[in-house]
Design an enzyme around this catalytic site. Structure first.
Site, mmCIF file in Angstrom:
data_model
loop_
_atom_site.group_PDB
_atom_site.id
_atom_site.type_symbol
_atom_site.label_atom_id
_atom_site.label_comp_id
_atom_site.label_asym_id
_atom_site.label_seq_id
_atom_site.Cartn_x
_atom_site.Cartn_y
_atom_site.Cartn_z
ATOM 1 C CB CYS A 44 14.814 -28.291 -8.901
ATOM 2 S SG CYS A 44 14.384 -27.066 -7.633
ATOM 3 C CB CYS A 48 19.881 -24.066 -4.394
ATOM 4 S SG CYS A 48 18.220 -23.397 -4.100
ATOM 5 C CB CYS A 51 21.183 -28.478 -5.126
ATOM 6 S SG CYS A 51 20.025 -29.870 -5.243
#
Length: 320
Positions: A44, A48, A51
């Site tokens: 990714c 975040c 996650c």
């Protein structure tokens, strides 16, 4: 002539060759994988903090193997596939070909994608939108500072998000919003912006801690600082309850109600036990018998809904 080999039967042909076919009782009794989330990559471009499907590997199946697995899933009863990650648009050509294959070759009812939106290009939609039913875009706050604290982007997430909502309408893709309700956005009033972008579904997940993925300082992500109480989550949902698109998913509802297929095409048993073996190795029925999937919670959370865009509502029966 028939020769029995445990759960399989060998059929001896006149030419002296034989093939193995599964014994009927080995595959009859299993839950049909109606809707599957295929996380074909863990990589990714965002970070975040909460996650729960982190970049523990960089592995991706060759596309022919991915197609083989998707075909097996459709034969076993899959009607909807959701491509996720990681961030699936790190591999736009791979993703686009799987979207095309699922809709045109496998004639699936619904093909969907979950993305952070940062890498979606209009050129991709021009080529593949005709075969895509839903695009779900993650947005956890309508305050850019909050998004950056969470790890969702570097300061331009909202601009990209709004633009993508407009592109989805332009190319007739149903627009969905995914929000993780956590410590950083629990007091935010999102009503005005949700009404502006007008998604057909707005999924609001209570932030989830998964053992081995985001539960401590020893994992790639540690979601403990994002955790909220059930009461705080319910207060957030209450504040937005008049939004017709709202679909709340608490930890209780969310846990084990999703069929998650990882980059090796193994069903994950998050927080319960180890992953199943790959469906490419043991087949879908055996994998479904080894995965803990709470189909009652799947139904309770509205797992089946109107997931097909208007122009695609047609006969999707496929003869194999």
């Amino acid at each position: 002539m028939l020769l029995a080999y445990g759960a399989a039967t060998a059929v001896v042909l006149g030419c002296g060759y034989y093939y193995l076919c599964p014994h009927p009782t080995a595959t009859e009794d299993y839950k049909k994988p109606i809707s599957v989330n295929y996380h074909f990559t863990r990589r990714c471009n965002y970070e975040c903090g909460f996650c729960f499907h982190t970049a523990k590997t960089s592995y991706m199946l060759p596309i022919d193997d991915a197609k083989k697995g998707l075909k097996l899933l459709v034969k076993a009863g899959m009607r909807k596939v959701n491509f996720a990650g990681g961030e699936p648009f790190l591999y736009p050509a791979f993703l686009g070909e799987l979207v095309r294959y699922c809709k045109e070759d496998l004639r699936m009812e619904s093909v969907t994608i979950v993305t952070n939106g940062s890498l979606v290009k209009e050129k991709w939609l021009q080529q593949y939108a005709k075969n895509l039913d839903i695009m779900a875009v993650s947005c956890d706050s309508f305050d850019e500072k909050t998004n950056m604290m969470i790890g969702r982007g570097k300061g331009n997430h909202l601009e990209t998000f709004v633009k993508l909502s407009e592109l989805c309408r332009k190319y007739n893709v149903m627009f969905k919003v995914n929000t993780v309700v956590c410590r950083y956005n629990i007091d935010e009033d999102m009503n005005a912006m949700i009404e502006k972008v007008a998604p057909f579904r707005w999924k609001c997940f209570q932030v989830l801690v998964v053992e081995g993925e985001n539960d401590s300082s020893t994992t790639l992500r540690n979601a403990q600082r994002f955790v909220i109480s059930d009461e705080e989550y319910q207060n957030f949902c209450e504040r937005h309850k008049h939004q017709q698109s709202l679909v709340p998913e608490s930890n209780e509802v969310m846990k084990s109600s999703y069929l998650i297929l990882d980059e090796y095409m193994r069903f994950l048993n998050k927080g319960v036990k180890e992953a199943t073996k790959s469906i490419l190795e043991i087949g879908v029925p055996a994998a479904m018998n080894d995965v803990y999937w709470d189909d009652e919670s799947f139904t309770k959370r509205g797992g089946e809904y109107d997931w097909q865009k208007e122009e695609k509502k047609e006969n999707t029966t496929l003869d194999f």
